[in-house]
Enzyme design. Structure first.
Site, PDB file in Angstrom:
ATOM      1  N   GLU A   1      -1.862   6.454  -3.291  1.00  0.00           N
ATOM      2  CA  GLU A   1      -2.551   5.382  -2.569  1.00  0.00           C
ATOM      3  C   GLU A   1      -2.343   5.667  -1.095  1.00  0.00           C
ATOM      4  O   GLU A   1      -1.215   5.690  -0.610  1.00  0.00           O
ATOM      5  CB  GLU A   1      -1.978   4.026  -2.994  1.00  0.00           C
ATOM      6  CG  GLU A   1      -2.753   2.842  -2.445  1.00  0.00           C
ATOM      7  CD  GLU A   1      -2.045   2.211  -1.283  1.00  0.00           C
ATOM      8  OE1 GLU A   1      -2.496   2.436  -0.138  1.00  0.00           O
ATOM      9  OE2 GLU A   1      -1.052   1.512  -1.494  1.00  0.00           O
TER      10      GLU A   1
ATOM     11  N   CYS B   1      -1.276  -1.781   3.590  1.00  0.00           N
ATOM     12  CA  CYS B   1      -2.403  -0.907   3.270  1.00  0.00           C
ATOM     13  C   CYS B   1      -3.704  -1.685   3.157  1.00  0.00           C
ATOM     14  O   CYS B   1      -4.785  -1.097   3.157  1.00  0.00           O
ATOM     15  CB  CYS B   1      -2.132  -0.144   1.975  1.00  0.00           C
ATOM     16  SG  CYS B   1      -1.507  -1.180   0.644  1.00  0.00           S
TER      17      CYS B   1
END
Length: 525
Positions: free
Chosen positions: A264, A301
């Site tokens: 990720e 994120c």
């Protein structure tokens, strides 16, 4: 619990012989005891060999045994109490309340996967009965998912608990039946050791082979590279930068046996501010959006790094409110000196881009490693033409892109890279525009949310925390939620296998009482 600065390889505490390093309090610059000792390829090999030796025994555990193991880790983390939170606070400067919430999330993730293991649907048990009278005859076919093998997990910088040693990658891999070797993040080694010792104890208390869990440490890239390259490792879980994720993908792809890296990575998480919503509640959206932007000093994120809106009076009012809100925000301490330096470089690079203005900037910092929130603005035409504006700046920075009309808004959307999230602020009068926008967003992101803000990821059965590249290295998966277990499983088909040799999940009589697909019908028969 006394910190020793040692790695935990199986049941043994090991003092590395390579680089030494210490955690740094980013709020004060203070160096924190103890000194940690990095490992080398031999340490990685020992951890991996123990994981390989443990694999068949661990994957043969019953759902109840595995679930109880996960729950005992959760209980152990909670039992550390203030000691864990205070150490994480010292190593990251994250607020105590945030860390207490993250501790709860970490324990909750482990308990979610305990529930997933007990439920058994992850096994995807499927049976096709033999059809001997058919021409040609069909054999007896049965299928289930099995764990892939030992997994390498890399701790993330921005979540010292929930995406670290006992975070979602570790929890889902252990739930799948995979031993785990963790590479601790060097920014919070004390936190990592505390949690690692909890898992080590849980392994012993549950009578599991010692190789079910190990943790290795090192300040450089060598030990992580050795871990991904080790032939025992069968998958990798990573949360971090695009540069770091792609470096691991390269190592994994160059092995004699390539393996998947579930990385990720970067995302700017566009937020669409549709006209009717801005007209009705633009100032409120501006205030709430800025709160999302500066939450955790922007070190999420899912931080809203891109705003898109159509020109008009409602946008003018939103802009004024957003700039005022940003300008009133204090600088915040970032997680590490390196992350702070990267943020400052990113803001400087954006500031040098022609046609990109900075109408809003937060208050100047008064201590080390402090980042001022930044609000940039440009036009759709300039944004499309200059890819430098598309890059993630990890921290409290966002870019407003103004669009002439809906077609321009869609044109910007089509050239975006893959993202973790897209947010749509829309009222009833915006639904026609939203209906045109949604199909484009489905192709670009892993999660579409309406009338909210992207920061905050629920740990649940339906959550998707993933998306097309570069948000992740594998667009088919999620790193948060129950489906995260799927990354560490693979299907095996059993053809005409004698009944006495069949795994329990696909035996006649359904001894595990699983939901199974039998001859195309879902049930527990």
């Amino acid at each position: 619990m006394t910190l020793t600065g040692e790695m935990l390889i199986g049941a043994t505490a090991v003092r590395g012989t390579e680089d030494t390093f210490q955690a740094i309090n980013p709020a004060t610059g203070e160096t924190l005891a103890p000194t940690f000792h990095g490992g080398n390829a031999a340490d990685v090999d020992r951890a991996c060999q123990l994981a390989e030796a443990a694999f068949d025994t661990y994957r043969a555990t019953t759902p109840e045994q595995r679930a109880r193991f996960l729950e005992s880790i959760a209980e152990g983390i909670e039992a550390l109490g203030d000691e864990l939170v205070q150490r994480a606070h010292a190593e990251t400067a994250l607020p105590i309340a945030r860390l207490q919430g993250e501790r709860g999330r970490t324990a909750g993730q482990l308990r979610l996967f305990a529930r997933v293991v007990r439920d058994g649907r992850w096994q995807d048990a499927t049976l096709d009965s033999a059809l001997p009278e058919r021409t040609p005859p069909r054999p007896d076919l049965r299928m289930q998912n099995i764990p892939v093998g030992p997994v390498a997990v890399f701790g993330a910088s921005n979540f010292p608990l929930a995406f670290s040693v006992a975070g979602g990658d570790t929890a889902s891999a252990l739930a799948a039946g995979c031993p785990v070797v963790v590479k601790a993040h060097p920014a919070h080694p004390g936190t990592s050791e505390l949690v690692g010792r909890v898992i080590q104890k849980a392994v012993a208390d549950n009578g599991l082979p010692e190789g079910v869990f190990s943790i290795v440490m090192g300040a450089g890239i060598a030990i992580g590279t050795a871990l991904v390259a080790h032939p025992v490792i069968q998958a990798v879980g990573f949360t971090g930068s695009r540069t770091g994720g792609m470096a691991l993908v390269k190592v994994a792809n160059e092995r004699p046996q390539p393996i998947p890296v579930y990385a990720e990575m970067s995302s700017i998480n566009p937020v669409y501010l549709l006209p009717e919503a801005l007209a009705a509640r633009g100032e409120a959206i501006a205030r709430d959006l800025v709160e999302s932007l500066v939450m955790g000093v922007g070190q999420f994120c899912t931080n809203p790094g891109l705003l898109l809106a159509i020109e008009g009076p409602a946008l003018d009012a939103f802009r004024a409110a957003a700039v005022a809100a940003v300008s009133a925000k204090a600088a915040g301490t970032m997680l590490t000196p390196g992350i702070h330096q990267a943020f400052e470089r990113g803001v400087a690079q954006l500031s040098a881009v022609e046609g990109l203005t900075r109408p809003g900037c937060g208050l100047a910092g008064t201590g080390p490693n402090q980042a001022r929130p930044a609000f940039f603005e440009t036009t759709a035409e300039r944004f499309i033409a200059d890819h430098r504006m598309h890059a993630e700046v990890f921290g409290p920075s966002t870019v407003l892109v103004t669009c002439r009309d809906v077609d321009t808004l869609l044109a910007v959307t089509r050239i975006l890279e893959g993202q973790l999230t897209a947010t749509v602020q829309a009222d009833a009068g915006d639904q026609a525009v939203a209906a045109r926008l949604l199909p484009a967003l489905e192709r670009k992101v892993g999660r579409v949310l309406f009338n909210g803000y992207p920061t905050g990821v629920e740990v649940s059965f339906a959550m998707v925390h993933g998306g097309p590249f570069p948000a992740t290295s594998d667009t088919r998966t999620t790193s948060v939620g129950a489906s995260a277990i799927d990354r560490f499983l693979r299907p095996v088909c059993y053809q005409n296998v004698p009944a006495a040799l069949l795994p329990a999940a696909v035996q006649d009589g359904n001894p595990l009482n699983l939901w199974r697909l039998k001859d195309g019908e879902l049930g527990r028969a």
